[in-house]
Design a protein around this motif. Sequence first.
Motif, PDB file in Angstrom:
ATOM      1  N   LYS A 164       0.836  -1.201   0.000  1.00  0.00           N
ATOM      2  CA  LYS A 164       0.000   0.000   0.000  1.00  0.00           C
ATOM      3  C   LYS A 164       0.866   1.243   0.000  1.00  0.00           C
ATOM      4  O   LYS A 164       1.936   1.271   0.603  1.00  0.00           O
ATOM      5  CB  LYS A 164      -0.918   0.009   1.236  1.00  0.00           C
ATOM      6  N   GLY A 165       0.373   2.285  -0.645  1.00  0.00           N
ATOM      7  CA  GLY A 165       1.106   3.543  -0.660  1.00  0.00           C
ATOM      8  C   GLY A 165       0.982   4.263   0.667  1.00  0.00           C
ATOM      9  O   GLY A 165       0.231   3.856   1.550  1.00  0.00           O
ATOM     10  N   SER A 166       1.725   5.340   0.817  1.00  0.00           N
ATOM     11  CA  SER A 166       1.673   6.105   2.054  1.00  0.00           C
ATOM     12  C   SER A 166       1.856   7.583   1.741  1.00  0.00           C
ATOM     13  O   SER A 166       2.176   7.963   0.609  1.00  0.00           O
ATOM     14  CB  SER A 166       2.760   5.630   3.026  1.00  0.00           C
ATOM     15  N   GLY A 167       1.671   8.400   2.739  1.00  0.00           N
ATOM     16  CA  GLY A 167       1.827   9.842   2.557  1.00  0.00           C
ATOM     17  C   GLY A 167       0.556  10.492   2.038  1.00  0.00           C
ATOM     18  O   GLY A 167      -0.445   9.840   1.739  1.00  0.00           O
ATOM     19  N   ARG A 168       0.614  11.812   1.930  1.00  0.00           N
ATOM     20  CA  ARG A 168      -0.563  12.580   1.517  1.00  0.00           C
ATOM     21  C   ARG A 168      -1.003  12.277   0.091  1.00  0.00           C
ATOM     22  O   ARG A 168      -2.179  12.421  -0.242  1.00  0.00           O
ATOM     23  CB  ARG A 168      -0.277  14.070   1.662  1.00  0.00           C
ATOM     24  N   LYS A 169      -0.067  11.885  -0.740  1.00  0.00           N
ATOM     25  CA  LYS A 169      -0.428  11.617  -2.139  1.00  0.00           C
ATOM     26  C   LYS A 169      -1.206  10.304  -2.294  1.00  0.00           C
ATOM     27  O   LYS A 169      -1.846  10.083  -3.322  1.00  0.00           O
ATOM     28  CB  LYS A 169       0.837  11.582  -3.005  1.00  0.00           C
ATOM     29  N   TRP A 170      -1.096   9.451  -1.272  1.00  0.00           N
ATOM     30  CA  TRP A 170      -1.832   8.180  -1.337  1.00  0.00           C
ATOM     31  C   TRP A 170      -3.237   8.419  -0.795  1.00  0.00           C
ATOM     32  O   TRP A 170      -3.523   8.236   0.363  1.00  0.00           O
ATOM     33  CB  TRP A 170      -1.119   7.088  -0.547  1.00  0.00           C
ATOM     34  N   THR A 171      -4.111   8.835  -1.672  1.00  0.00           N
ATOM     35  CA  THR A 171      -5.452   9.245  -1.283  1.00  0.00           C
ATOM     36  C   THR A 171      -6.390   8.044  -1.129  1.00  0.00           C
ATOM     37  O   THR A 171      -6.051   6.917  -1.516  1.00  0.00           O
ATOM     38  CB  THR A 171      -6.041  10.195  -2.330  1.00  0.00           C
ATOM     39  N   VAL A 172      -7.571   8.309  -0.581  1.00  0.00           N
ATOM     40  CA  VAL A 172      -8.599   7.276  -0.468  1.00  0.00           C
ATOM     41  C   VAL A 172      -8.939   6.721  -1.840  1.00  0.00           C
ATOM     42  O   VAL A 172      -9.114   5.499  -2.013  1.00  0.00           O
ATOM     43  CB  VAL A 172      -9.867   7.853   0.204  1.00  0.00           C
ATOM     44  N   GLU A 173      -9.013   7.602  -2.827  1.00  0.00           N
ATOM     45  CA  GLU A 173      -9.367   7.177  -4.187  1.00  0.00           C
ATOM     46  C   GLU A 173      -8.304   6.260  -4.785  1.00  0.00           C
ATOM     47  O   GLU A 173      -8.627   5.248  -5.409  1.00  0.00           O
ATOM     48  CB  GLU A 173      -9.559   8.412  -5.088  1.00  0.00           C
ATOM     49  N   ARG A 174      -7.038   6.602  -4.586  1.00  0.00           N
ATOM     50  CA  ARG A 174      -5.961   5.768  -5.117  1.00  0.00           C
ATOM     51  C   ARG A 174      -5.925   4.415  -4.430  1.00  0.00           C
ATOM     52  O   ARG A 174      -5.664   3.384  -5.059  1.00  0.00           O
ATOM     53  CB  ARG A 174      -4.614   6.477  -4.947  1.00  0.00           C
ATOM     54  N   ASP A 175      -6.186   4.420  -3.128  1.00  0.00           N
ATOM     55  CA  ASP A 175      -6.196   3.172  -2.375  1.00  0.00           C
ATOM     56  C   ASP A 175      -7.321   2.270  -2.871  1.00  0.00           C
ATOM     57  O   ASP A 175      -7.129   1.058  -3.055  1.00  0.00           O
ATOM     58  CB  ASP A 175      -6.366   3.475  -0.888  1.00  0.00           C
ATOM     59  N   LEU A 176      -8.491   2.846  -3.085  1.00  0.00           N
ATOM     60  CA  LEU A 176      -9.633   2.062  -3.560  1.00  0.00           C
ATOM     61  C   LEU A 176      -9.361   1.516  -4.960  1.00  0.00           C
ATOM     62  O   LEU A 176      -9.696   0.358  -5.269  1.00  0.00           O
ATOM     63  CB  LEU A 176     -10.890   2.932  -3.569  1.00  0.00           C
ATOM     64  N   GLU A 177      -8.745   2.329  -5.796  1.00  0.00           N
ATOM     65  CA  GLU A 177      -8.413   1.883  -7.158  1.00  0.00           C
ATOM     66  C   GLU A 177      -7.446   0.706  -7.120  1.00  0.00           C
ATOM     67  O   GLU A 177      -7.583  -0.250  -7.900  1.00  0.00           O
ATOM     68  CB  GLU A 177      -7.799   3.045  -7.947  1.00  0.00           C
ATOM     69  N   GLN A 178      -6.464   0.757  -6.208  1.00  0.00           N
ATOM     70  CA  GLN A 178      -5.514  -0.348  -6.088  1.00  0.00           C
ATOM     71  C   GLN A 178      -6.223  -1.638  -5.693  1.00  0.00           C
ATOM     72  O   GLN A 178      -5.950  -2.712  -6.243  1.00  0.00           O
ATOM     73  CB  GLN A 178      -4.452  -0.012  -5.047  1.00  0.00           C
ATOM     74  N   LEU A 179      -7.170  -1.542  -4.764  1.00  0.00           N
ATOM     75  CA  LEU A 179      -7.907  -2.726  -4.335  1.00  0.00           C
ATOM     76  C   LEU A 179      -8.765  -3.277  -5.466  1.00  0.00           C
ATOM     77  O   LEU A 179      -8.846  -4.497  -5.661  1.00  0.00           O
ATOM     78  CB  LEU A 179      -8.786  -2.383  -3.126  1.00  0.00           C
ATOM     79  N   GLU A 180      -9.411  -2.394  -6.209  1.00  0.00           N
ATOM     80  CA  GLU A 180     -10.257  -2.839  -7.318  1.00  0.00           C
ATOM     81  C   GLU A 180      -9.427  -3.536  -8.395  1.00  0.00           C
ATOM     82  O   GLU A 180      -9.851  -4.545  -8.963  1.00  0.00           O
ATOM     83  CB  GLU A 180     -11.003  -1.645  -7.912  1.00  0.00           C
ATOM     84  N   GLN A 181      -8.236  -3.013  -8.669  1.00  0.00           N
ATOM     85  CA  GLN A 181      -7.357  -3.657  -9.654  1.00  0.00           C
ATOM     86  C   GLN A 181      -6.874  -5.014  -9.163  1.00  0.00           C
ATOM     87  O   GLN A 181      -6.671  -5.933  -9.958  1.00  0.00           O
ATOM     88  CB  GLN A 181      -6.162  -2.742  -9.949  1.00  0.00           C
TER      89      GLN A 181
END
Length: 442
Positions: A164-181
């Motif tokens: 999983k990414g970290s920091g401010r750039k790792w947004t809720v949207e990016r996290d959800l997209e990673q899970l969906e992929q």
Amino acid sequence: MDLSSTCKLSRLFGCFFTPLTCKCCLALVTIALFFRAIFLHSFSGYGVIKSNNLRLILSPSLHLESHEGIRGDKFLEVPQIVWGLNNQKIAFARACLTARMLNRTLLMPRLSASLFYKEIDLLHPISFDQIFQYERFNSLCNRFVRLGRYSDLGNQTGKYDLRKGSGRKWTVERDLEQLEQSSRGPIDKYQVISIAGKNPFLWHDHWPVKDYARVFECLVLVDEIAKEADKVVSKIRRIGRKLRSKTNFGAEGSSLSHAPYVAIHMRVEIDWMIHCKKLEQRSRISQICSSKQEIIERVRNIVGLESTAIVYLAVAESLLNDSSILDGWKRGLVPFEKKKLGVDGIYKKHSYLIQSAIDYEVCSRADIFVGNSFSTFSSLIVLERTQRVIRMGITSSCGIDVRWPSYAYNIPGESNGPQKWMTNMSDSNLKAISYGSNAISC
């Protein structure tokens, strides 16, 4: 069907067989169509899955309806879960819901028996099934989430490490997209997806409160720990009955079979007072910290509280800066902590995590619970008690008396008592009851 009809159908299919042969063929065709209809009906909806040369039309939620709800041959692995008991429960539930989204069985994670979180070698890992009932969990959460053992693994397609990414750039949207992929394509072919990095408590939250509550309901303590909690509750009620027999309750002939008690989660320990003061400064909210005297004053002003009441104080005595926790209680409030109650020996023989589990159970069973709305421990107890009240058909405690009432002593309520407290089960995520958040909804 007569012979002429049979022959007409045989011509329709381009068959020129004897009548007997036609009938046999038609019977086979009918049987084939029957099973085809049943098979396709089981997978009605939309989306596509290929199986050899057959394309089946599937519902997007099919994965959550097959094999008792969750695939049993695909797994999710998460890092060791750390920190306090209720932070660990939230982290565990978040891992379960992540596995549910990926349509995978969650490999039984390691919890942490100690409170250390900086020194990895001091975390003292403890298996989930040493605290909670494994089989019972899967039974209660059937078709919702699923827990598996490492012995269930094979070596078919190996493990995929997902960071999983970290920091401010790792947004809720990016996290959800990673899970969906990760729920489809090449990654989904791996038998195990192993999420590396942060404790699941720190992952982004994508699930509503009601989904967390569904997982929490499946967490049942193992018998050994539940029996320890039984001993503590029995001792509290036994003392309560003796107290009531010496008061007007006994003189008036009221029933002594059930002696009610109040449980207070007193956050006055050194570590908490340091944390809450900083939190008040950052958030510019003044209703987070409460002194012992403020808590006493609020509790004794609870509307409808009996004139004589047993009060159990759930507090970490070893972290207290003030040893006079039992002093200052008035108007019939009779306080007990572990040592005065005579149950400190029950707690001392267990690890921190089990001690917390016992205290959680004692507070959860109390007739009245009073806690701090910024505490995860208090918040999860109120969530569980809210669930019980909702099952009785009550969705709000405002203006009415309910069974298992809960209060937040850090917020003033009616008659300068504590604010009535019920969890808002319609919240879109758990932020409202996570560590460092406020969650008041009467």
